[in-house]
Design a protein around this motif. Structure first.
Motif, PDB file in Angstrom:
ATOM      1  N   MET A 298       0.826  -1.205   0.000  1.00  0.00           N
ATOM      2  CA  MET A 298       0.000   0.000   0.000  1.00  0.00           C
ATOM      3  C   MET A 298       0.859   1.252   0.000  1.00  0.00           C
ATOM      4  O   MET A 298       0.623   2.188  -0.776  1.00  0.00           O
TER       5      MET A 298
ATOM      6  N   VAL B 111       1.114   4.082  -2.972  1.00  0.00           N
ATOM      7  CA  VAL B 111       0.872   5.522  -2.809  1.00  0.00           C
ATOM      8  C   VAL B 111       2.049   6.329  -3.358  1.00  0.00           C
ATOM      9  O   VAL B 111       1.861   7.345  -4.037  1.00  0.00           O
TER      10      VAL B 111
ATOM     11  N   GLY C  99      -4.628   2.973   4.759  1.00  0.00           N
ATOM     12  CA  GLY C  99      -4.392   3.594   3.463  1.00  0.00           C
ATOM     13  C   GLY C  99      -5.103   4.920   3.289  1.00  0.00           C
ATOM     14  O   GLY C  99      -4.637   5.795   2.550  1.00  0.00           O
TER      15      GLY C  99
ATOM     16  N   ASN D 202      -2.604   7.958   2.160  1.00  0.00           N
ATOM     17  CA  ASN D 202      -2.911   8.652   0.914  1.00  0.00           C
ATOM     18  C   ASN D 202      -3.360  10.087   1.184  1.00  0.00           C
ATOM     19  O   ASN D 202      -2.841  11.038   0.594  1.00  0.00           O
TER      20      ASN D 202
ATOM     21  N   TYR E   7      -2.148  -0.087  -4.491  1.00  0.00           N
ATOM     22  CA  TYR E   7      -2.879   0.567  -3.399  1.00  0.00           C
ATOM     23  C   TYR E   7      -4.246  -0.077  -3.190  1.00  0.00           C
ATOM     24  O   TYR E   7      -4.645  -0.375  -2.057  1.00  0.00           O
TER      25      TYR E   7
END
Length: 214
Positions: free
Chosen positions: A16, A20, A81, A85, A133
């Motif tokens: 993840m 990103v 996440g 993000n 992601y």
């Protein structure tokens, strides 16, 4: 019935985070092409210019607003996440874009073929990042939740909801004097097949995980 959340593996968390970072690189490449970014990035870039603040700060401000909506209506979509993000993307884009722009100069000064080359690289790079992601399945970014939330609470399909949110951001960007161009259209309509390709050929194999379909 809502699925039981699995404890995320280190492989998924790393995937993840790497995803990103790669998305940030892809957005920086789109910005370097000067042919348009995805609509929310383009809007954030224009707002940052108008307000005289960094893209990272602008990105956080917008995501905080969207996160309120996600927290209120779509808590099941919130995960690690979401925050990686939402808080980091603007700064990652800047960290990539500044040295790229300094090293290569403005792409538009070199003509359309060079701009198209930058964009041709940006599309698969961004798609790879999105694939990692999303496959990691560790939460949805606040902006991405908006289209999911519309799908969940209206009779409209996800594709139509996503086109609506992207088109609205693109329109706002254009009205504010921002750049909306070919790259914006590619992000809206052409990333999907590349993301699907990387899902099956790379991300699921590397992360050894496949998100449940709702």
């Amino acid at each position: 019935m809502e699925k039981t959340r699995q404890t995320p593996s280190a492989r998924r968390i790393l995937g993840m985070v790497v995803g990103v970072i790669i998305i940030g690189l892809g957005i920086a490449l789109f910005k370097q092409s000067h042919l348009g970014n995805d609509s929310i990035s383009a809007l954030n870039m224009r707002l940052a210019e108008l307000l005289g603040i960094s893209l990272g700060a602008m990105n956080i401000g917008i995501n905080v607003l969207f996160f309120v909506v996600e927290f209120w209506f779509g808590r099941k979509y919130i995960g690690l996440g979401t925050f990686v993000n939402g808080l980091g993307m603007g700064y990652i884009v800047t960290a990539f874009y500044d040295p790229i722009a300094a090293a290569f100069g403005p792409a538009e000064a070199l003509g359309l073929p060079v701009q198209l080359l930058w964009m041709a690289v940006a599309v698969p790079v961004t798609a790879l990042g999105v694939s990692l992601y999303q496959t990691a399945d560790l939460g949805v970014a606040p902006y991405d939740y908006l289209s999911l939330g519309l799908r969940d609470h209206t009779p409209f399909p996800y594709f139509g909801c996503r086109v609506f949110t992207d088109a609205l951001c693109a329109l706002l960007c254009w009205l504010l004097g921002g750049l909306v161009g070919l790259g914006t259209l590619l992000c809206a309509f052409c990333l999907g097949p590349f993301i699907q390709f990387f899902d099956g050929r790379f991300s699921r194999k590397v992360l050894q995980y496949q998100p449940d379909k709702e």
